[in-house]
Design a protein around this motif. Structure first.
Motif, PDB file in Angstrom:
ATOM      1  N   GLY A   4      55.154  47.302  30.754  1.00  0.00           N
ATOM      2  CA  GLY A   4      55.405  46.052  30.051  1.00  0.00           C
ATOM      3  C   GLY A   4      54.180  45.526  29.325  1.00  0.00           C
ATOM      4  N   SER A   5      54.116  44.215  29.195  1.00  0.00           N
ATOM      5  CA  SER A   5      53.012  43.591  28.455  1.00  0.00           C
ATOM      6  C   SER A   5      51.976  43.009  29.411  1.00  0.00           C
ATOM      7  CB  SER A   5      53.543  42.497  27.526  1.00  0.00           C
ATOM      8  OG  SER A   5      54.254  41.529  28.255  1.00  0.00           O
ATOM      9  N   LEU A   6      50.779  42.819  28.895  1.00  0.00           N
ATOM     10  CA  LEU A   6      49.659  42.367  29.724  1.00  0.00           C
ATOM     11  C   LEU A   6      49.913  41.005  30.348  1.00  0.00           C
ATOM     12  CD1 LEU A   6      46.737  42.633  30.736  1.00  0.00           C
ATOM     13  CD2 LEU A   6      45.972  41.784  28.503  1.00  0.00           C
ATOM     14  N   ASP A   7      50.562  40.089  29.627  1.00  0.00           N
ATOM     15  CA  ASP A   7      50.769  38.747  30.173  1.00  0.00           C
ATOM     16  C   ASP A   7      51.568  38.768  31.463  1.00  0.00           C
ATOM     17  OD1 ASP A   7      53.784  37.537  28.862  1.00  0.00           O
ATOM     18  OD2 ASP A   7      52.989  39.507  28.382  1.00  0.00           O
ATOM     19  N   SER A   8      52.506  39.715  31.597  1.00  0.00           N
ATOM     20  CA  SER A   8      53.334  39.759  32.810  1.00  0.00           C
ATOM     21  C   SER A   8      52.517  40.152  34.038  1.00  0.00           C
ATOM     22  CB  SER A   8      54.495  40.737  32.626  1.00  0.00           C
ATOM     23  OG  SER A   8      54.032  42.072  32.489  1.00  0.00           O
ATOM     24  N   TRP A   9      51.375  40.794  33.822  1.00  0.00           N
ATOM     25  CA  TRP A   9      50.492  41.150  34.936  1.00  0.00           C
ATOM     26  C   TRP A   9      49.437  40.085  35.203  1.00  0.00           C
ATOM     27  CZ3 TRP A   9      50.971  45.426  38.063  1.00  0.00           C
ATOM     28  CH2 TRP A   9      51.947  46.342  37.684  1.00  0.00           C
ATOM     29  N   LEU A  10      48.979  39.425  34.164  1.00  0.00           N
ATOM     30  CA  LEU A  10      47.918  38.432  34.356  1.00  0.00           C
ATOM     31  C   LEU A  10      48.442  37.122  34.925  1.00  0.00           C
ATOM     32  CD1 LEU A  10      45.675  38.738  31.162  1.00  0.00           C
ATOM     33  CD2 LEU A  10      45.225  39.611  33.461  1.00  0.00           C
ATOM     34  N   PHE A  11      49.588  36.667  34.440  1.00  0.00           N
ATOM     35  CA  PHE A  11      50.021  35.299  34.720  1.00  0.00           C
ATOM     36  C   PHE A  11      51.177  35.203  35.709  1.00  0.00           C
ATOM     37  CE2 PHE A  11      48.747  35.092  30.049  1.00  0.00           C
ATOM     38  CZ  PHE A  11      47.412  34.915  30.364  1.00  0.00           C
ATOM     39  N   SER A  12      51.639  36.321  36.206  1.00  0.00           N
ATOM     40  CA  SER A  12      52.715  36.263  37.201  1.00  0.00           C
ATOM     41  C   SER A  12      52.107  36.068  38.581  1.00  0.00           C
ATOM     42  CB  SER A  12      53.542  37.547  37.168  1.00  0.00           C
ATOM     43  OG  SER A  12      52.774  38.625  37.681  1.00  0.00           O
ATOM     44  N   LYS A  13      52.945  35.941  39.576  1.00  0.00           N
ATOM     45  CA  LYS A  13      52.487  35.721  40.953  1.00  0.00           C
ATOM     46  C   LYS A  13      52.462  37.016  41.756  1.00  0.00           C
ATOM     47  CE  LYS A  13      52.260  31.331  40.139  1.00  0.00           C
ATOM     48  NZ  LYS A  13      50.943  30.717  39.930  1.00  0.00           N
ATOM     49  N   ARG A  14      52.246  38.127  41.059  1.00  0.00           N
ATOM     50  CA  ARG A  14      52.230  39.417  41.739  1.00  0.00           C
ATOM     51  C   ARG A  14      51.113  39.443  42.793  1.00  0.00           C
ATOM     52  NH1 ARG A  14      54.865  43.424  38.340  1.00  0.00           N
ATOM     53  NH2 ARG A  14      55.323  42.551  36.289  1.00  0.00           N
ATOM     54  N   LYS A  15      51.370  40.131  43.889  1.00  0.00           N
ATOM     55  CA  LYS A  15      50.385  40.211  44.972  1.00  0.00           C
ATOM     56  C   LYS A  15      50.042  41.670  45.256  1.00  0.00           C
ATOM     57  CE  LYS A  15      50.440  35.751  45.860  1.00  0.00           C
ATOM     58  NZ  LYS A  15      49.262  34.913  45.648  1.00  0.00           N
ATOM     59  N   GLY A  16      48.931  41.868  45.922  1.00  0.00           N
ATOM     60  CA  GLY A  16      48.578  43.177  46.448  1.00  0.00           C
ATOM     61  C   GLY A  16      48.522  44.252  45.394  1.00  0.00           C
ATOM     62  N   ASP A  17      49.297  45.332  45.607  1.00  0.00           N
ATOM     63  CA  ASP A  17      49.249  46.507  44.737  1.00  0.00           C
ATOM     64  C   ASP A  17      49.762  46.216  43.337  1.00  0.00           C
ATOM     65  OD1 ASP A  17      48.243  47.931  46.848  1.00  0.00           O
ATOM     66  OD2 ASP A  17      50.193  48.744  47.453  1.00  0.00           O
ATOM     67  N   ASN A  18      50.484  45.121  43.151  1.00  0.00           N
ATOM     68  CA  ASN A  18      51.041  44.794  41.848  1.00  0.00           C
ATOM     69  C   ASN A  18      50.077  44.000  40.976  1.00  0.00           C
ATOM     70  OD1 ASN A  18      53.513  46.045  42.216  1.00  0.00           O
ATOM     71  ND2 ASN A  18      54.350  44.298  43.316  1.00  0.00           N
ATOM     72  N   MET A  19      48.835  43.873  41.424  1.00  0.00           N
ATOM     73  CA  MET A  19      47.856  43.120  40.657  1.00  0.00           C
ATOM     74  C   MET A  19      46.879  44.086  39.994  1.00  0.00           C
ATOM     75  SD  MET A  19      45.006  40.415  41.951  1.00  0.00           S
ATOM     76  CE  MET A  19      43.934  41.772  42.372  1.00  0.00           C
ATOM     77  N   LEU A  20      46.433  43.742  38.779  1.00  0.00           N
ATOM     78  CA  LEU A  20      45.450  44.573  38.091  1.00  0.00           C
ATOM     79  C   LEU A  20      44.088  44.428  38.763  1.00  0.00           C
ATOM     80  CD1 LEU A  20      46.319  43.711  34.369  1.00  0.00           C
ATOM     81  CD2 LEU A  20      46.910  45.809  35.597  1.00  0.00           C
ATOM     82  N   ASP A  21      43.465  45.545  39.120  1.00  0.00           N
ATOM     83  CA  ASP A  21      42.113  45.459  39.665  1.00  0.00           C
ATOM     84  C   ASP A  21      41.115  45.362  38.508  1.00  0.00           C
ATOM     85  OD1 ASP A  21      41.603  48.058  38.652  1.00  0.00           O
ATOM     86  OD2 ASP A  21      42.177  49.006  40.539  1.00  0.00           O
ATOM     87  N   TRP A  22      39.819  45.201  38.829  1.00  0.00           N
ATOM     88  CA  TRP A  22      38.844  44.984  37.765  1.00  0.00           C
ATOM     89  C   TRP A  22      38.722  46.190  36.846  1.00  0.00           C
ATOM     90  CZ3 TRP A  22      36.852  41.918  34.594  1.00  0.00           C
ATOM     91  CH2 TRP A  22      35.777  42.314  33.801  1.00  0.00           C
ATOM     92  N   SER A  23      38.736  47.402  37.387  1.00  0.00           N
ATOM     93  CA  SER A  23      38.604  48.593  36.552  1.00  0.00           C
ATOM     94  C   SER A  23      39.744  48.686  35.548  1.00  0.00           C
ATOM     95  CB  SER A  23      38.566  49.856  37.422  1.00  0.00           C
ATOM     96  OG  SER A  23      37.390  49.884  38.208  1.00  0.00           O
ATOM     97  N   GLN A  24      40.945  48.361  35.977  1.00  0.00           N
ATOM     98  CA  GLN A  24      42.084  48.368  35.057  1.00  0.00           C
ATOM     99  C   GLN A  24      41.903  47.306  33.966  1.00  0.00           C
ATOM    100  OE1 GLN A  24      45.019  47.858  38.194  1.00  0.00           O
ATOM    101  NE2 GLN A  24      45.942  49.849  37.702  1.00  0.00           N
ATOM    102  N   ARG A  25      41.467  46.124  34.354  1.00  0.00           N
ATOM    103  CA  ARG A  25      41.262  45.047  33.371  1.00  0.00           C
ATOM    104  C   ARG A  25      40.188  45.431  32.355  1.00  0.00           C
ATOM    105  NH1 ARG A  25      42.330  39.327  36.459  1.00  0.00           N
ATOM    106  NH2 ARG A  25      43.491  40.174  38.220  1.00  0.00           N
ATOM    107  N   PHE A  26      39.103  46.011  32.852  1.00  0.00           N
ATOM    108  CA  PHE A  26      38.026  46.382  31.948  1.00  0.00           C
ATOM    109  C   PHE A  26      38.493  47.465  30.979  1.00  0.00           C
ATOM    110  CE2 PHE A  26      34.342  48.928  30.738  1.00  0.00           C
ATOM    111  CZ  PHE A  26      33.520  47.949  30.190  1.00  0.00           C
ATOM    112  N   ASN A  27      39.242  48.440  31.458  1.00  0.00           N
ATOM    113  CA  ASN A  27      39.729  49.509  30.587  1.00  0.00           C
ATOM    114  C   ASN A  27      40.718  48.977  29.551  1.00  0.00           C
ATOM    115  OD1 ASN A  27      38.198  51.556  31.764  1.00  0.00           O
ATOM    116  ND2 ASN A  27      39.737  51.970  33.331  1.00  0.00           N
ATOM    117  N   ILE A  28      41.510  47.982  29.936  1.00  0.00           N
ATOM    118  CA  ILE A  28      42.426  47.344  28.977  1.00  0.00           C
ATOM    119  C   ILE A  28      41.621  46.614  27.898  1.00  0.00           C
ATOM    120  CG2 ILE A  28      44.120  45.480  28.720  1.00  0.00           C
ATOM    121  CD1 ILE A  28      45.164  46.324  31.538  1.00  0.00           C
ATOM    122  N   ALA A  29      40.571  45.910  28.318  1.00  0.00           N
ATOM    123  CA  ALA A  29      39.725  45.204  27.357  1.00  0.00           C
ATOM    124  C   ALA A  29      39.057  46.183  26.405  1.00  0.00           C
ATOM    125  CB  ALA A  29      38.669  44.378  28.098  1.00  0.00           C
ATOM    126  N   LEU A  30      38.504  47.250  26.951  1.00  0.00           N
ATOM    127  CA  LEU A  30      37.799  48.234  26.123  1.00  0.00           C
ATOM    128  C   LEU A  30      38.764  48.946  25.172  1.00  0.00           C
ATOM    129  CD1 LEU A  30      35.148  49.638  25.465  1.00  0.00           C
ATOM    130  CD2 LEU A  30      35.581  51.223  27.368  1.00  0.00           C
TER     131      LEU A  30
END
Length: 382
Positions: A4-30
């Motif tokens: 899906g889209s990035l907003d659904s991962w950043l702004f939802s109430k997902r917990k645990g494994d359903n959350m983007l870790d820092w490495s994933q966020r950095f790779n998305i930014a890059l």
């Protein structure tokens, strides 16, 4: 796209494994930065996207980002550096230069939007959240303050494991915050190109000091504080239930000169009056950014013959979508304006093309129909 889209991962109430870790966020930014650098500098004809936001960053099964939705994009020939176009994009990610009359936008417009997205990747929250109180409701200003105080790690999403982030990724994380703040500077000339942003994120070049120019990058210059746009301040004020405390929530002068020393009877009370007007217009909505003009806005209007002219909003009727204006005319130079006519008729607010946030009040006076209230009657443009 599988994820899906990035907003659904950043702004939802997902917990645990359903959350983007820092490495994933950095790779998305890059990855997103590389996509924009390609559009701006490597295409045979350059492309400005003009609607960079989390909803338009799609994620495949490996969370590799894909920049999507080119419905608002502008194509530029290689010899062009800027293009004049109507306002387009999404509130919250729009660069300040859109507010200028006959705005000529450049690739730096996308850089600003990318910087706002980058801050949301860092924090895991929307940049504007009125429920967070007077210091943190506008995240870019809060981020600037924390970096100035040497506390950038306090900006990161509280769902991320802070110890792991500090131990393994601190240098990369701090560099990302600095790059984001460079991208959202008001002056487009001070924003880096997207190819430079890529190199900064990768650590190949050091981010320059905030608010520095190309002629003084070797010098450390005190950065100018980032302030929320005036209309966001009005909206924030309208979300607070106790009008008596609005004076403590709004920085002096932030409401377009309403605390001008040229009128002792206005000052903080004038700011409260405008905020109260915005509160009445928003019907008490906690998270509503008014899409209509608010009292005190200087706006650009479309004339019946196709010409543009300027007015200041004296009053608003939100129920009928109407506004009453004073028309402005140029006084003596390109940047100084005064009231030509106080209108008694009520206009539909859809006649306004855009709201102009860069006008500073020079003179206040009493106006017929306003009683003893002093109102602004002359402006200069920054």
């Amino acid at each position: 796209m599988a994820n899906g889209s990035l907003d659904s991962w950043l702004f939802s109430k997902r917990k645990g494994d359903n959350m983007l870790d820092w490495s994933q966020r950095f790779n998305i930014a890059l990855g997103t930065a590389r996509a924009l650098a390609y559009l701006h500098e490597e295409c045979s004809d350059h492309i400005i996207h003009l609607d960079v936001k989390p909803e338009n960053i799609l994620l495949d099964h490996q969370f590799c980002p894909k920049l999507s939705d080119f419905g608002l994009a502008k194509l530029m020939e290689r010899e062009q550096s800027r293009v004049v176009t109507s306002m387009r994009g999404t509130p919250g990610y729009l660069a300040p230069e859109w507010l200028l009359p006959h705005a000529a936008v450049t690739a730096k417009t996308d850089v600003y939007s990318f910087g706002m997205v980058l801050l949301e990747l860092i924090s895991g929250r929307e940049n504007t959240n009125f429920s967070l109180g007077k210091e943190q409701w506008y995240f870019p200003a809060w981020a600037f303050k924390m970096v100035g105080e040497g506390r950038p790690m306090e900006l990161f999403d509280k769902r991320l494991p802070l110890e792991e982030l500090e131990y393994f990724h601190k240098e990369e994380a701090v560099r990302t915050v600095h790059a984001a703040l460079l991208c959202i500077q008001d002056n487009p000339a001070l924003r880096p190109s997207m190819s430079r942003v890529v190199h900064m994120l990768q650590g190949h070049v050091e981010p320059e000091p905030l608010n520095s120019s190309s002629n003084s990058r070797s010098q450390s210059i005190a950065p100018a504080p980032i302030q929320p746009p005036r209309r966001l301040l009005c909206a924030f004020a309208s979300s607070r239930s106790d009008v008596k405390h609005l004076r403590n929530l709004i920085p002096p002068g932030a409401l377009g000169g309403l605390s001008s020393s040229s009128s002792s009877s206005v000052g903080g009370a004038g700011a409260v009056a405008v905020a109260a007007a915005a509160a009445a217009a928003s019907h008490g909505s906690q998270k509503c950014i008014p899409p209509w003009p608010v009292k005190g806005d200087v706006i650009l209007l479309r004339g019946p013959g196709g010409g543009d002219y300027y007015g200041v909003v004296r009053d608003v009727r939100s129920d009928t979508k109407q506004m009453r204006l004073a028309l402005l005319h140029r006084v003596s130079s390109e940047s100084r304006w005064s009231v030509r006519e106080e209108e008694t008729m009520w206009r539909h607010w859809n006649e306004s093309i855009k709201t102009l946030d860069f006008w500073v009040v020079l003179r206040w006076s009493t106006v017929a129909g306003h009683g003893y209230e002093k109102v602004p009657v002359e402006w200069t443009v920054k």
